[in-house]
Design a protein around this motif. Structure first.
Motif, PDB file in Angstrom:
ATOM      1  N   GLU A 117       8.374  17.834   4.970  1.00  0.00           N
ATOM      2  CA  GLU A 117       7.057  17.606   4.641  1.00  0.00           C
ATOM      3  C   GLU A 117       6.333  18.831   5.616  1.00  0.00           C
ATOM      4  OE1 GLU A 117       3.223  14.495   5.081  1.00  0.00           O
ATOM      5  OE2 GLU A 117       5.654  13.906   4.964  1.00  0.00           O
TER       6      GLU A 117
ATOM      7  N   GLN B 260       4.156   8.762  -6.093  1.00  0.00           N
ATOM      8  CA  GLN B 260       2.752   8.145  -5.638  1.00  0.00           C
ATOM      9  C   GLN B 260       2.520   8.843  -4.350  1.00  0.00           C
ATOM     10  OE1 GLN B 260       4.108   4.208  -5.795  1.00  0.00           O
ATOM     11  NE2 GLN B 260       3.065   3.719  -7.829  1.00  0.00           N
ATOM     12  N   VAL B 261       3.396   9.010  -3.343  1.00  0.00           N
ATOM     13  CA  VAL B 261       3.168   9.548  -2.158  1.00  0.00           C
ATOM     14  C   VAL B 261       2.503  11.059  -2.275  1.00  0.00           C
ATOM     15  CG1 VAL B 261       3.998  10.294   0.004  1.00  0.00           C
ATOM     16  CG2 VAL B 261       4.658   7.884  -0.706  1.00  0.00           C
TER      17      VAL B 261
ATOM     18  N   ASP C  31       1.211  12.068  -4.760  1.00  0.00           N
ATOM     19  CA  ASP C  31      -0.060  12.189  -5.411  1.00  0.00           C
ATOM     20  C   ASP C  31      -1.400  12.207  -4.234  1.00  0.00           C
ATOM     21  OD1 ASP C  31       0.885  12.428  -7.874  1.00  0.00           O
ATOM     22  OD2 ASP C  31       0.755  10.466  -8.432  1.00  0.00           O
ATOM     23  N   LYS C  32      -0.945  11.738  -3.140  1.00  0.00           N
ATOM     24  CA  LYS C  32      -1.761  11.337  -2.082  1.00  0.00           C
ATOM     25  C   LYS C  32      -2.036  12.586  -1.222  1.00  0.00           C
ATOM     26  CE  LYS C  32      -2.486   6.332  -1.258  1.00  0.00           C
ATOM     27  NZ  LYS C  32      -2.639   5.458  -0.319  1.00  0.00           N
ATOM     28  N   MET C  33      -0.948  13.591  -1.263  1.00  0.00           N
ATOM     29  CA  MET C  33      -0.990  14.804  -0.583  1.00  0.00           C
ATOM     30  C   MET C  33      -1.312  15.918  -1.405  1.00  0.00           C
ATOM     31  SD  MET C  33       2.964  14.090   0.855  1.00  0.00           S
ATOM     32  CE  MET C  33       2.880  15.386   1.872  1.00  0.00           C
ATOM     33  N   THR C  34      -1.900  17.135  -0.512  1.00  0.00           N
ATOM     34  CA  THR C  34      -2.224  18.199  -1.079  1.00  0.00           C
ATOM     35  C   THR C  34      -1.134  19.089  -1.134  1.00  0.00           C
ATOM     36  OG1 THR C  34      -4.377  17.803  -0.752  1.00  0.00           O
ATOM     37  CG2 THR C  34      -3.982  20.082  -1.146  1.00  0.00           C
TER      38      THR C  34
ATOM     39  N   GLU D   6       0.759  -1.292   0.030  1.00  0.00           N
ATOM     40  CA  GLU D   6       0.180   0.198  -0.052  1.00  0.00           C
ATOM     41  C   GLU D   6       0.784   1.254  -0.117  1.00  0.00           C
ATOM     42  OE1 GLU D   6      -3.671   1.919   2.661  1.00  0.00           O
ATOM     43  OE2 GLU D   6      -2.776   0.166   3.286  1.00  0.00           O
ATOM     44  N   ILE D   7       0.556   2.094  -0.743  1.00  0.00           N
ATOM     45  CA  ILE D   7       1.187   3.579  -0.835  1.00  0.00           C
ATOM     46  C   ILE D   7       1.037   4.286   0.323  1.00  0.00           C
ATOM     47  CG2 ILE D   7       1.702   5.489  -2.249  1.00  0.00           C
ATOM     48  CD1 ILE D   7       0.273   4.140  -4.560  1.00  0.00           C
ATOM     49  N   PRO D   8       2.331   4.758   1.262  1.00  0.00           N
ATOM     50  CA  PRO D   8       1.982   5.394   2.285  1.00  0.00           C
ATOM     51  C   PRO D   8       1.490   6.797   2.081  1.00  0.00           C
ATOM     52  CG  PRO D   8       4.494   5.171   1.705  1.00  0.00           C
ATOM     53  CD  PRO D   8       3.680   4.266   0.730  1.00  0.00           C
ATOM     54  N   THR D   9       1.020   7.435   3.152  1.00  0.00           N
ATOM     55  CA  THR D   9       0.499   8.778   2.939  1.00  0.00           C
ATOM     56  C   THR D   9       1.308   9.954   3.099  1.00  0.00           C
ATOM     57  OG1 THR D   9      -0.254   8.430   5.269  1.00  0.00           O
ATOM     58  CG2 THR D   9      -1.941   7.866   3.540  1.00  0.00           C
ATOM     59  N   ASP D  10       2.500   9.521   3.673  1.00  0.00           N
ATOM     60  CA  ASP D  10       3.416  10.534   3.989  1.00  0.00           C
ATOM     61  C   ASP D  10       4.933  10.298   3.638  1.00  0.00           C
ATOM     62  OD1 ASP D  10       4.527   9.904   6.484  1.00  0.00           O
ATOM     63  OD2 ASP D  10       2.409   9.902   7.083  1.00  0.00           O
TER      64      ASP D  10
END
Length: 213
Positions: A207, A145-146, A148-151, A80-84
């Protein structure tokens, strides 16, 4: 004029690779002996040179095999792609630690090769650095990919952000190499936990920033 590829017996190649992985993992490039590799593989030393041409080429083939094994084992598509970014470092370290426990020789070969690359013969350096670039390309994809899950903040160029993060990865790698020059006791990811913590700190600063607002 093209050079014909030497036909190789798959079983002998497998034995040579297993013996070479163990020898280069245990003794490093300079101290590993082709005589010992041949004896462990139950082949003649001449056959090794017939197949690979030189100790340098055998070493590169061994690192290539270890790289292929770790990339096949730690397949980003399977996780699973992590979120940070910090989670990306933590997960990557966990997967590599697990790989090191199941493939100790391959992991040690990679630690030696990438950590001490500047001490290898020049021709070998070029080839090992090319392999490193392949692994970095995978890391770059995972970073994207990470992201792409962030703004991201408005106006930020995604490729510039990825380049900045990759710069931090290069800094971490440089610190790891500097450590390897002075220390020859790194046997697993557990022995370089400090560099993992450094990478986590760097990613956290990237981050979340370093100044109070």
């Amino acid at each position: 004029m093209t050079t014909k590829e030497v036909p190789k017996d798959p079983q002998k190649v497998a034995r040579i690779m297993q013996a070479a992985q163990h020898a280069f993992a245990k003794d490093g490039y300079r101290d590993a002996k082709t005589d010992s590799i041949a004896a462990a593989a139950k082949v003649s030393k001449g056959l090794i040179f017939h197949y690979y041409g030189s100790k340098q080429a055998l070493y590169v083939a061994t690192v290539q095999a270890a790289t292929a094994t770790i990339m096949a084992t730690i397949d980003p598509k399977a996780y699973e792609i992590p979120t940070d970014l910090v989670a990306l470092v933590v997960n990557g370290t966990k997967y590599k630690s697990e790989f090191g426990r199941s493939h100790p020789d391959e992991m040690q070969v990679l630690i030696n090769a990438y950590g001490e690359v500047d001490q290898l013969p020049e021709k070998v350096q070029t080839q090992i650095k090319a392999l490193y670039e392949q692994s970095i390309a995978v890391t770059r994809t995972m970073i994207g990919q990470v992201l792409d899950k962030m703004t991201l903040r408005p106006g930020l160029d995604r490729d510039v952000v990825i380049g900045l993060i990759m710069g931090v990865y290069n800094q971490v790698f440089a610190e790891f190499q500097a450590h390897m020059v002075k220390n020859h006791d790194v046997k697993s990811m557990d022995d370089v936990q400090w560099i993992v913590e450094r990478a986590k700190a760097y990613m956290g600063i990237l981050e979340y920033g370093f100044a109070e607002t």
